[in-house]
Design a protein around this motif. Structure first.
Motif, PDB file in Angstrom:
ATOM      1  N   ILE A   1       0.820  -1.219   0.000  1.00  8.01           N
ATOM      2  CA  ILE A   1       0.000   0.000   0.000  1.00  8.01           C
ATOM      3  C   ILE A   1       0.848   1.261   0.000  1.00  8.01           C
ATOM      4  CG2 ILE A   1      -1.741   1.310   1.270  1.00  8.01           C
ATOM      5  CD1 ILE A   1      -2.873  -1.362   2.271  1.00  8.01           C
ATOM      6  N   PHE A   2       1.800   1.352   0.922  1.00 12.00           N
ATOM      7  CA  PHE A   2       2.621   2.559   1.055  1.00 12.00           C
ATOM      8  C   PHE A   2       3.423   2.844  -0.221  1.00 12.00           C
ATOM      9  CE2 PHE A   2       6.136   5.139   2.519  1.00 12.00           C
ATOM     10  CZ  PHE A   2       5.580   5.982   3.473  1.00 12.00           C
ATOM     11  N   PRO A   3       4.217   1.880  -0.734  1.00 10.56           N
ATOM     12  CA  PRO A   3       4.969   2.167  -1.958  1.00 10.56           C
ATOM     13  C   PRO A   3       4.078   2.423  -3.163  1.00 10.56           C
ATOM     14  CG  PRO A   3       5.259  -0.131  -1.282  1.00 10.56           C
ATOM     15  CD  PRO A   3       4.579   0.569  -0.158  1.00 10.56           C
ATOM     16  N   ALA A   4       2.948   1.731  -3.285  1.00  9.46           N
ATOM     17  CA  ALA A   4       2.068   1.950  -4.440  1.00  9.46           C
ATOM     18  C   ALA A   4       1.419   3.333  -4.391  1.00  9.46           C
ATOM     19  CB  ALA A   4       0.995   0.855  -4.498  1.00  9.46           C
ATOM     20  N   MET A   5       1.055   3.798  -3.186  1.00 14.18           N
ATOM     21  CA  MET A   5       0.503   5.146  -3.053  1.00 14.18           C
ATOM     22  C   MET A   5       1.507   6.193  -3.530  1.00 14.18           C
ATOM     23  SD  MET A   5      -2.646   5.592  -1.840  1.00 14.18           S
ATOM     24  CE  MET A   5      -2.500   7.240  -1.146  1.00 14.18           C
ATOM     25  N   LEU A   6       2.762   6.032  -3.142  1.00 15.72           N
ATOM     26  CA  LEU A   6       3.779   7.008  -3.543  1.00 15.72           C
ATOM     27  C   LEU A   6       4.070   6.921  -5.038  1.00 15.72           C
ATOM     28  CD1 LEU A   6       6.282   6.713  -0.552  1.00 15.72           C
ATOM     29  CD2 LEU A   6       4.509   8.427  -0.919  1.00 15.72           C
ATOM     30  N   HIS A   7       4.149   5.699  -5.565  1.00 15.88           N
ATOM     31  CA  HIS A   7       4.471   5.543  -6.989  1.00 15.88           C
ATOM     32  C   HIS A   7       3.359   6.079  -7.885  1.00 15.88           C
ATOM     33  CE1 HIS A   7       5.440   3.414 -10.801  1.00 15.88           C
ATOM     34  NE2 HIS A   7       6.678   3.624 -10.388  1.00 15.88           N
ATOM     35  N   GLU A   8       2.129   6.062  -7.396  1.00 19.28           N
ATOM     36  CA  GLU A   8       0.995   6.530  -8.186  1.00 19.28           C
ATOM     37  C   GLU A   8       0.845   8.043  -8.140  1.00 19.28           C
ATOM     38  OE1 GLU A   8      -2.462   5.569 -10.624  1.00 19.28           O
ATOM     39  OE2 GLU A   8      -0.532   4.639 -10.127  1.00 19.28           O
ATOM     40  N   THR A   9       1.581   8.730  -7.283  1.00 17.22           N
ATOM     41  CA  THR A   9       1.421  10.173  -7.106  1.00 17.22           C
ATOM     42  C   THR A   9       1.621  10.970  -8.393  1.00 17.22           C
ATOM     43  OG1 THR A   9       2.041  10.035  -4.768  1.00 17.22           O
ATOM     44  CG2 THR A   9       2.244  12.177  -5.812  1.00 17.22           C
ATOM     45  N   PRO A  10       2.687  10.748  -9.179  1.00 17.09           N
ATOM     46  CA  PRO A  10       2.827  11.521 -10.422  1.00 17.09           C
ATOM     47  C   PRO A  10       1.658  11.312 -11.384  1.00 17.09           C
ATOM     48  CG  PRO A  10       4.886  10.442  -9.861  1.00 17.09           C
ATOM     49  CD  PRO A  10       3.842   9.860  -8.953  1.00 17.09           C
ATOM     50  N   ALA A  11       1.129  10.086 -11.453  1.00 23.49           N
ATOM     51  CA  ALA A  11       0.011   9.809 -12.353  1.00 23.49           C
ATOM     52  C   ALA A  11      -1.262  10.497 -11.879  1.00 23.49           C
ATOM     53  CB  ALA A  11      -0.206   8.300 -12.467  1.00 23.49           C
ATOM     54  N   ARG A  12      -1.457  10.589 -10.581  1.00 26.45           N
ATOM     55  CA  ARG A  12      -2.681  11.189 -10.043  1.00 26.45           C
ATOM     56  C   ARG A  12      -2.653  12.711 -10.100  1.00 26.45           C
ATOM     57  NH1 ARG A  12      -3.199   6.919  -5.196  1.00 26.45           N
ATOM     58  NH2 ARG A  12      -4.992   5.737  -5.963  1.00 26.45           N
ATOM     59  N   PHE A  13      -1.528  13.299  -9.733  1.00 25.49           N
ATOM     60  CA  PHE A  13      -1.490  14.741  -9.530  1.00 25.49           C
ATOM     61  C   PHE A  13      -0.606  15.493 -10.510  1.00 25.49           C
ATOM     62  CE2 PHE A  13      -2.091  12.719  -5.294  1.00 25.49           C
ATOM     63  CZ  PHE A  13      -3.386  13.153  -5.068  1.00 25.49           C
ATOM     64  N   GLY A  14       0.091  14.774 -11.382  1.00 26.74           N
ATOM     65  CA  GLY A  14       0.985  15.422 -12.332  1.00 26.74           C
ATOM     66  C   GLY A  14       2.428  15.382 -11.858  1.00 26.74           C
ATOM     67  N   GLU A  15       3.333  15.138 -12.791  1.00 28.41           N
ATOM     68  CA  GLU A  15       4.744  15.021 -12.453  1.00 28.41           C
ATOM     69  C   GLU A  15       5.299  16.309 -11.862  1.00 28.41           C
ATOM     70  OE1 GLU A  15       6.764  13.714 -15.929  1.00 28.41           O
ATOM     71  OE2 GLU A  15       5.589  11.867 -16.126  1.00 28.41           O
ATOM     72  N   GLU A  16       4.773  17.456 -12.309  1.00 24.34           N
ATOM     73  CA  GLU A  16       5.294  18.733 -11.833  1.00 24.34           C
ATOM     74  C   GLU A  16       4.965  19.011 -10.372  1.00 24.34           C
ATOM     75  OE1 GLU A  16       1.260  19.624 -13.703  1.00 24.34           O
ATOM     76  OE2 GLU A  16       2.929  18.211 -13.939  1.00 24.34           O
ATOM     77  N   HIS A  17       3.985  18.280  -9.818  1.00 26.22           N
ATOM     78  CA  HIS A  17       3.585  18.493  -8.419  1.00 26.22           C
ATOM     79  C   HIS A  17       3.938  17.308  -7.521  1.00 26.22           C
ATOM     80  CE1 HIS A  17       1.412  22.038  -9.693  1.00 26.22           C
ATOM     81  NE2 HIS A  17       0.709  21.326 -10.551  1.00 26.22           N
ATOM     82  N   SER A  18       4.508  16.262  -8.095  1.00 21.19           N
ATOM     83  CA  SER A  18       4.691  15.030  -7.326  1.00 21.19           C
ATOM     84  C   SER A  18       5.652  15.209  -6.159  1.00 21.19           C
ATOM     85  CB  SER A  18       5.168  13.897  -8.241  1.00 21.19           C
ATOM     86  OG  SER A  18       6.454  14.164  -8.761  1.00 21.19           O
ATOM     87  N   GLN A  19       6.711  16.021  -6.335  1.00 22.28           N
ATOM     88  CA  GLN A  19       7.696  16.159  -5.266  1.00 22.28           C
ATOM     89  C   GLN A  19       7.063  16.701  -3.992  1.00 22.28           C
ATOM     90  OE1 GLN A  19      11.683  15.758  -5.620  1.00 22.28           O
ATOM     91  NE2 GLN A  19      10.607  15.041  -3.807  1.00 22.28           N
ATOM     92  N   LYS A  20       6.332  17.805  -4.117  1.00 24.30           N
ATOM     93  CA  LYS A  20       5.714  18.408  -2.937  1.00 24.30           C
ATOM     94  C   LYS A  20       4.640  17.502  -2.353  1.00 24.30           C
ATOM     95  CE  LYS A  20       6.567  23.247  -4.085  1.00 24.30           C
ATOM     96  NZ  LYS A  20       5.964  24.569  -4.396  1.00 24.30           N
ATOM     97  N   LEU A  21       3.860  16.861  -3.212  1.00 25.53           N
ATOM     98  CA  LEU A  21       2.760  16.042  -2.712  1.00 25.53           C
ATOM     99  C   LEU A  21       3.247  14.748  -2.080  1.00 25.53           C
ATOM    100  CD1 LEU A  21       0.103  16.749  -5.451  1.00 25.53           C
ATOM    101  CD2 LEU A  21       0.019  17.375  -3.049  1.00 25.53           C
ATOM    102  N   ILE A  22       4.349  14.208  -2.568  1.00 29.68           N
ATOM    103  CA  ILE A  22       4.945  13.059  -1.879  1.00 29.68           C
ATOM    104  C   ILE A  22       5.445  13.496  -0.507  1.00 29.68           C
ATOM    105  CG2 ILE A  22       6.972  11.539  -1.851  1.00 29.68           C
ATOM    106  CD1 ILE A  22       6.473  10.924  -4.755  1.00 29.68           C
ATOM    107  N   GLY A  23       6.035  14.694  -0.438  1.00 27.24           N
ATOM    108  CA  GLY A  23       6.472  15.215   0.856  1.00 27.24           C
ATOM    109  C   GLY A  23       5.321  15.385   1.824  1.00 27.24           C
ATOM    110  N   TYR A  24       4.197  15.921   1.340  1.00 22.21           N
ATOM    111  CA  TYR A  24       3.027  16.089   2.208  1.00 22.21           C
ATOM    112  C   TYR A  24       2.478  14.730   2.658  1.00 22.21           C
ATOM    113  CZ  TYR A  24       2.952  20.951   0.552  1.00 22.21           C
ATOM    114  OH  TYR A  24       3.280  22.245   0.264  1.00 22.21           O
ATOM    115  N   GLN A  25       2.432  13.779   1.721  1.00 14.06           N
ATOM    116  CA  GLN A  25       1.943  12.445   2.090  1.00 14.06           C
ATOM    117  C   GLN A  25       2.850  11.797   3.136  1.00 14.06           C
ATOM    118  OE1 GLN A  25       0.146   9.939  -1.322  1.00 14.06           O
ATOM    119  NE2 GLN A  25       1.341  11.483  -2.401  1.00 14.06           N
ATOM    120  N   MET A  26       4.163  11.968   2.968  1.00 15.27           N
ATOM    121  CA  MET A  26       5.092  11.426   3.953  1.00 15.27           C
ATOM    122  C   MET A  26       4.880  12.088   5.307  1.00 15.27           C
ATOM    123  SD  MET A  26       6.929   9.095   2.406  1.00 15.27           S
ATOM    124  CE  MET A  26       8.327   8.910   3.492  1.00 15.27           C
TER     125      MET A  26
END
Length: 390
Positions: free
Chosen positions: A307-332
Motif C-alpha cells: 500500500i505505502f509504496p504503491a501510493m507514492l508511486h501513483e502520485t505523479p500519475a494522479r497529480f501530475g509530475e510537476e507536483h509530485s515532489q511536494k505532494l509526496i512530501g506532504y503524504q510522507m
C-alpha cells in the motif's frame, strides 16, 4: 547509469532504515546510563519523529532548490555526523538537541528518493525500495545488540552505524556526476511545482489514506504483542515470535509485490492489499484459537506491504509530475504524523476499555483507509506517467 543510480538508491534506503530502528533497542541502556526513566527517554523519539515530520512537509521546497542528488548526499552526511555526535554526547540534554538534526536528515531524503523512483522507475522498484528499508530496519537492532552484548555500550552501536552512514555519504558524493544528466535535469524541472496546484479537496483523500495506513501499521506493531498476551493468553516469547513474522510479512510482501506489479497496477495493488489486511484484522476479532493466533498478524503484514509504496508511486500519475515532489512530501508528513499520534491514542483508549476492543479499532481504521483510497480513485481517473525502463 540508470541501473547504477538505482543501486545507490537501494543502498541509501538500507541506510535510512538503520537509524530508524536502533533507538528502541538502545533506549533502556541510554536511560540507565543517564539515570532517567523510559518516559523521559521517550522524548528522544518524539523529537526525532517530530523533526522528520517538519522535514517532510518542507522537503518539496528544499529539493526544488538543491536537487535530489545534493539533498540525498547532504542528508546522509548530516545523519552520519549526528549519529557520531550522539555516541559522544555527554548528557541527556545534548542528546535531545541532537535528536532534531537526526530527524531533519531523514524526512527530505526519504521524500526525494521516493519521488525520483516514482518518476523514473517502474512500480516493482518502488516496492523493492521499501523492502530494502526493511532490511536496514532489521539490521539496525542487530548491530546495536552486538554492541551491547558482553557488557558493551550503546555508544559503540551508534558509532558503527555512523561509520556505515559515512560510507554511504562518500558513495553518494562519488555518484553525484551521474545524477546530472538529461533525465536528472528534467526531473528537477518537473519538481518545481509549476502550473495550477491540485486542490485540497482532490488531495485530502491521499493524505488521509497515508495517515491511516501508518496508523494501522504502527498500531499493529506496537500493541499486537499486548493484545495476544492479555486477550488471547499467549506467552510473552510466543507473542514476540509472531510479531517478528508480522514485520517479516511486510518486508517479504514488498519483495513479492515487486513481481506482482508486473500484472497488477498500483491501484489494484492498493485495493488488493487493503482487502487482504482487512481479512487478517477480521481474524483478530475471532474467539481464541491457538492455531489462529499469529496468522492474522502475518496476513495483515502481507496485505499492508504494497500500500505505502504503491501510493507514492501513483502520485505523479494522479497529480501530475510537476507536483509530485511536494505532494509526496506532504503524504510522507501525514504518514509520519499517523505513526506518531495513533499508537499512544490507541493505548489510551485500550486502557479505558480493555484489550478486547483492539481489533475493532484497527478494523475501523482499515475500512476508512480503503474508503479514502477508493474515493481518491474516483476523483483521479487512471492516467499514465512515463517511466524509465530499468
Amino acid at each position: 547509469m540508470t541501473i547504477l543510480i538505482l543501486i545507490v538508491i537501494y543502498l541509501a534506503f538500507i541506510s535510512l532504515g538503520l537509524p530508524d530502528s536502533i533507538l528502541g533497542t538502545a533506549l533502556p541502556a541510554i536511560c540507565r546510563e543517564q539515570s532517567i526513566d523510559l518516559s523521559t527517554g521517550g522524548l528522544l523519539s518524539m523529537l526525532i519523529v517530530g523533526s522528520t515530520i517538519v522535514s517532510s512537509f518542507l522537503s518539496g521546497h528544499v529539493i526544488a532548490r538543491l536537487g535530489t542528488a545534493r539533498v540525498t548526499f547532504v542528508s546522509a552526511l548530516m545523519t552520519a555526523v549526528t549519529l557520531l555526535a550522539f555516541s559522544l554526547a555527554p548528557s541527556f540534554p545534548v542528546l535531545l538537541l541532537l535528536a532534531v538534526p537526526l530527524g531533519l536528515g531523514g524526512g527530505s531524503v526519504d521524500t526525494a528518493l521516493n519521488n525520483y523512483v516514482a518518476l523514473n522507475y517502474k512500480a516493482r522498484h518502488m516496492n523493492w525500495l521499501h523492502s530494502f528499508w526493511g532490511v536496514g530496519a532489521t539490521l539496525g537492532p542487530l548491530i546495536m545488540a552486538g554492541a551491547l552484548s558482553a557488557g558493551g555500550s550503546w555508544r559503540g552501536g551508534y558509532q558503527n552505524i555512523s561509520l556505515i552512514q559515512m560510507t554511504l555519504a562518500l558513495l553518494l558524493l562519488l555518484s553525484l556526476p551521474f545524477w546530472r544528466g538529461k533525465q536528472g535535469a528534467e526531473d528537477e524541472k518537473k519538481s518545481k511545482g509549476e502550473g495550477t496546484a491540485p486542490s485540497l479537496q482532490s488531495t485530502l483523500p491521499a493524505f488521509i489514506t497515508m495517515f491511516l495506513y501508518c496508523s494501522i501499521e504502527t498500531g499493529l506493531g506496537l500493541w499486537g504483542s499486548s493484545f495476544m498476551i492479555n486477550a488471547k493468553g499467549v506467552s510473552l516469547d510466543r507473542a514476540a515470535f509472531w510479531m517478528s513474522f508480522y514485520y517479516g510479512g511486510i518486508t517479504a510482501g514488498r519483495f513479492m509485490s515487486g513481481f506482482v506489479s508486473l500484472y497488477l497496477n498500483n491501484r489494484q495493488l492498493i485495493r488488493t492489499g487493503a482487502l487482504v489486511s482487512l481479512a487478517g484484522i477480521v481474524l483478530l476479532a475471532l474467539p481464541r484459537n491457538p492455531a489462529m493466533t499469529g496468522l492474522p498478524f502475518v496476513l495483515s503484514g502481507l496485505g499492508l506491504a504494497p500500500i505505502f509504496p504503491a501510493m507514492l508511486h501513483e502520485t505523479p500519475a494522479r497529480f501530475g509530475e510537476e507536483h509530485s515532489q511536494k505532494l509526496i512530501g506532504y503524504q510522507m508528513g501525514f504518514a509520519y504524523t499517523g505513526s506518531t499520534l495513533f499508537p499512544p491514542l490507541l493505548g489510551f483508549v485500550l486502557r479505558l476499555t480493555g484489550m478486547e476492543i483492539y481489533p475493532f479499532v484497527i478494523l475501523a481504521a482499515a475500512l476508512l483507509m480503503l474508503g479514502s483510497s477508493e474515493m481518491l480513485n474516483r476523483i483521479h481517473p487512471s492516467r499514465t506517467v512515463k517511466e524509465e525502463e530499468a
